[in-house]
Design a protein around this motif. Structure first.
Motif, short mmCIF file in Angstrom:
data_model
loop_
_atom_site.label_atom_id
_atom_site.label_comp_id
_atom_site.label_asym_id
_atom_site.label_seq_id
_atom_site.Cartn_x
_atom_site.Cartn_y
_atom_site.Cartn_z
N LYS A 246 -4.04 -18.29 66.92
CA LYS A 246 -3.09 -18.78 67.91
C LYS A 246 -2.02 -19.70 67.32
N GLY A 267 2.13 -15.44 67.00
CA GLY A 267 2.44 -16.48 67.96
C GLY A 267 3.87 -16.97 67.83
N LEU A 292 -1.96 -10.55 71.94
CA LEU A 292 -2.61 -11.69 71.30
C LEU A 292 -3.89 -12.06 72.02
N LEU A 296 -7.68 -12.13 70.43
CA LEU A 296 -8.57 -13.29 70.50
C LEU A 296 -9.93 -12.91 71.07
#
Length: 314
Positions: A246, A267, A292, A296
């Motif tokens: 992140k 990011g 994203l 994760l």
């Protein structure tokens, strides 16, 4: 007759008391849960649902949004800059957590098994890097890597290595790897302190028995210490990996993805796509954010699969 009336009155009082206790519990749960749950709905769930909707739009944040369906996701497949950013994320995700965890674990093991009087000071010293904000750390290391008056070039000159005013963050060959150093430097302190506290909870009798059996320090670390703090290592690994995927603040301040995109991460690319000088495409940025989010979640599931949580009893 009077006895029966008394029994009924006592029963009614008990029911009233039980009802009052239930109401008090309900009020307590309401006060305890509603603010947290409301905050979760308002600041986590609602923005995520809104991002899913935005990812289906062509919208710059000002003009009338245009619904484009999955066009943003289709375009993302052919967007070479996304794949380049993901590649950099993958490199950082492998190198940075591994370095942070290994260095933190070795420091913690060394200080716990060597009862220096300064151990308390070392804890504060290691944790000091976590007190500093990412902006301060980024600016500090930007000066260190500077080609004109940077500390790194000065040290190299002192030991006889001519740096020649080399800009470490300005060369595509070194910028990506130069950023690894401040990332690791800024993360080691916290996890070293966590591992020190975890290791200090292991009974000394286990180490004493291993020493009597002739175990060497490295054998004790690998075969005793690491297995006994496995759960702590797992949690730390999870935080480091997810934070590395992140994070982009330090990269944005030090290089902003340059030179020539050699340090760009997903990011940062998403941020620049939404708020950068050249682009204002909230729809495409939201689509990148959804990818994203999937990455994760996938990283969390993979870590759970190959590094499951196992309880340890001393």
């Amino acid at each position: 007759m009077a006895a029966e009336v008394k029994k009924i009155a006592v029963s009614m009082r008990k029911r009233a008391g039980a009802g009052k206790v239930k109401r008090q519990k309900a009020v307590f749960l309401l006060i305890a849960i509603v603010p947290s749950f409301g905050g979760y709905l308002l600041f986590t769930l609602y923005p995520n649902i809104l991002s899913i909707y935005y990812s289906l739009l062509n919208w710059d944040g000002l003009s009338e949004p245009k619904f484009v369906g999955f066009s943003n996701y289709i375009f993302m497949v052919s967007d070479q800059f996304v794949w380049r950013a993901l590649y950099h994320n993958l490199l950082y995700m492998i190198v940075v957590p591994f370095a942070i965890l290994i260095i933190s674990l070795l420091l913690a093991y060394l200080l716990n098994n060597k009862p220096y009087r300064e151990n308390g000071f070392y804890k504060v010293l290691y944790f000091f890097t976590n007190i500093l904000s990412a902006v301060v750390v980024a600016l500090l290391w930007s000066f260190i890597f500077d080609g004109s008056f940077g500390l790194l070039n000065g040290i190299l000159e002192l030991v006889g290595i001519p740096a020649g005013g080399y800009y470490w963050l300005g060369d595509t060959r070194t910028a990506l790897w130069a950023l690894v150093i401040p990332m690791v430097w800024g993360g080691v302190g916290l996890y070293a302190v966590i591992f020190m506290n975890a290791i200090s909870g292991i009974p000394k009798s286990i180490y004493e028995a291993a020493i009597i059996e002739g175990a060497r320090p490295m054998q004790i670390l690998i075969k005793i210490t690491i297995p006994l703090i496995r759960g702590v290592i797992r949690v730390c690994a999870l935080f480091v990996v997810l934070g590395t995927i992140k994070g982009f603040e330090m990269i944005m301040i030090m290089t902003n993805g340059g030179p020539e995109g050699s340090t760009d991460v997903i990011g940062l690319y998403m941020f620049n796509m939404a708020f950068g000088k050249e682009y204002h495409n909230y729809g495409y940025a939201s689509a990148i954010g959804m990818v994203l989010f999937v990455i994760l979640v996938a990283a969390k599931l993979i870590l759970d699969k190959y590094y499951p949580d196992e309880g340890v009893e001393y």
